[in-house]
Design an enzyme around this catalytic site. Structure first.
Site, PDB file in Angstrom:
ATOM      1  N   LYS A 204       6.383 109.175 -18.006  1.00 56.54           N
ATOM      2  CA  LYS A 204       6.882 107.808 -17.824  1.00 56.54           C
ATOM      3  C   LYS A 204       6.068 107.138 -16.723  1.00 56.54           C
ATOM      4  O   LYS A 204       6.075 107.589 -15.576  1.00 56.54           O
ATOM      5  CB  LYS A 204       8.364 107.826 -17.466  1.00 56.54           C
ATOM      6  CG  LYS A 204       8.923 106.422 -17.244  1.00 56.54           C
ATOM      7  CD  LYS A 204      10.433 106.429 -17.076  1.00 56.54           C
ATOM      8  CE  LYS A 204      10.961 105.028 -16.844  1.00 56.54           C
ATOM      9  NZ  LYS A 204      12.421 105.000 -16.687  1.00 56.54           N
ATOM     10  N   LYS A 258       5.982 106.931 -22.315  1.00 61.98           N
ATOM     11  CA  LYS A 258       6.541 105.590 -22.140  1.00 61.98           C
ATOM     12  C   LYS A 258       5.769 104.833 -21.077  1.00 61.98           C
ATOM     13  O   LYS A 258       5.555 105.400 -20.006  1.00 61.98           O
ATOM     14  CB  LYS A 258       7.997 105.756 -21.712  1.00 61.98           C
ATOM     15  CG  LYS A 258       8.721 104.460 -21.469  1.00 61.98           C
ATOM     16  CD  LYS A 258      10.116 104.763 -21.009  1.00 61.98           C
ATOM     17  CE  LYS A 258      10.775 103.485 -20.544  1.00 61.98           C
ATOM     18  NZ  LYS A 258      11.965 103.694 -19.816  1.00 61.98           N
TER      19      LYS A 258
END
Ligand SMILES: NCC(=O)CCC(=O)O
Length: 334
Positions: A204, A258
């Site tokens: 992330k 992400k």
């Protein structure tokens, strides 16, 4: 792909031969997209009057609990296997201690139960991070401006166990604290939740593409500082791969990259290196860019399905996308 594709010299090889009509193109299509590749993220609010369209995400709404149940029914009808719940909590009830994160009756947990009662077979995914309940908008506990790692992990474990108790099937730790996957897995095993799976937000990145999401959950004006001490620097590929390796070695069942489209190189590499179930999150900013350009007439709506197909081509088993119901509907009528 084979390491050494054999290509006869032109004209023996004419690559256009296999592109000349729809049927022959269909025969050599390498990648496909189905509704079962989609996870649908939804926003559920407990604040009266906050339901309805999110300005920076046109077409996406904050839902009431009843709205969440209807979304679950729609997902089931469309063949979308999983919904991911993001809570929009009352601003006035957010605290420095984040106590509501493990309240069985917080809006996220009410939504888990409501959806499981409505469509028991739907895979209910949750978000594990303290930001929806944190007065300062961070994913972890903050003391004197420092995001505390180990204390946050303890809080996240409490949050996760209550979610599991409420019926969550798939936990999505998005907090990026160190050691949380191992701690969650140990706690789940020790508390009769051995079948609850973890889809780790492993790679992330500290991205500007999350902007509209923060509007959606009411965190935009709240965040004190930034998330760069726990999320990965967008410049860092090796570090992202170390995060994935670490989370898998601690017991993550599935991993996520992400944001999505600007990070497809990471998706491909994660799939090739680890072979684990790999997901990408087409985040709110990506949604806003596409939807905004489509509404302005600058792009065609076909770009949505194309963008999702590209995740599949990059090795993703599935995609979290706000476009999930629209795309599943289009696929059903193809
Ligand atoms: N944990 C979820 C996010 O941080 C943001 C996702 C988005 O921007 O859509």
């Amino acid at each position: 792909m084979s390491a050494n594709p054999i290509i006869a010299p032109f004209p023996a090889t004419r690559l256009r031969r296999l592109r000349q009509n729809a049927n022959i193109r269909a025969m050599v299509t390498e990648t496909d997209l189905s509704a079962h590749n989609l996870i649908w993220p939804i926003f559920v609010t407990e604040v009266t009057g906050a339901e309805g369209e999110i300005a920076s995400m046109p077409g996406v709404e904050r839902l009431t609990l009843d709205g969440a149940k209807r979304a679950a029914e729609r997902a089931a009808e469309l063949g979308i296997p999983s919904i991911c719940i993001f809570p929009h909590s009352d601003q006035d009830l957010r605290t420095e201690g984040c106590e509501r994160a493990w309240d069985p009756d917080n809006i996220g947990n009410l939504a888990i139960r409501a959806i499981k009662e409505t469509v028991p077979e739907l895979v209910v995914m949750t978000d594990i991070a303290l930001d929806p309940y944190n007065a300062n908008g961070h994913d972890g506990l903050v003391r004197d401006g420092v995001i505390l790692n180990d204390e946050s992990v303890e809080a996240l474990v409490r949050m996760a166990l209550v979610q599991a108790e409420c019926g969550a099937d798939l936990l999505g730790p998005s907090d990026m604290m160190d050691g949380r996957i191992g701690a969650l897995r140990t706690a789940l095993e020790a508390n009769s939740h051995k079948d609850v799976a973890i889809l780790s937000y492993a790679a992330k990145f500290a991205s500007g593409f999350y902007g509209p999401f923060r509007d959606a959950v009411g965190a935009s004006g709240r965040l004190v500082g930034d998330k760069k001490t726990y999320q990965v620097n967008p410049a860092n590929r090796e570090e992202a791969l170390r995060c994935v390796a670490r989370d898998l070695s601690e017991g993550a069942d599935m991993v996520m990259v992400k944001p999505g489209l600007p990070y497809l190189d990471i998706c491909r590499e994660v799939k090739d290196r680890f072979g684990a179930p790999t997901f990408a999150y087409q985040v709110s900013g990506e949604y806003a860019m596409l939807e905004g350009a489509i509404r302005a007439g600058w792009l065609s709506r076909d770009t949505v399905a194309e963008s999702l197909l590209c995740f599949r081509r990059a090795g993703c088993d599935g995609i979290l996308t706000y476009f999930a119901p629209e795309v599943a509907e289009a696929l059903a009528h193809k």
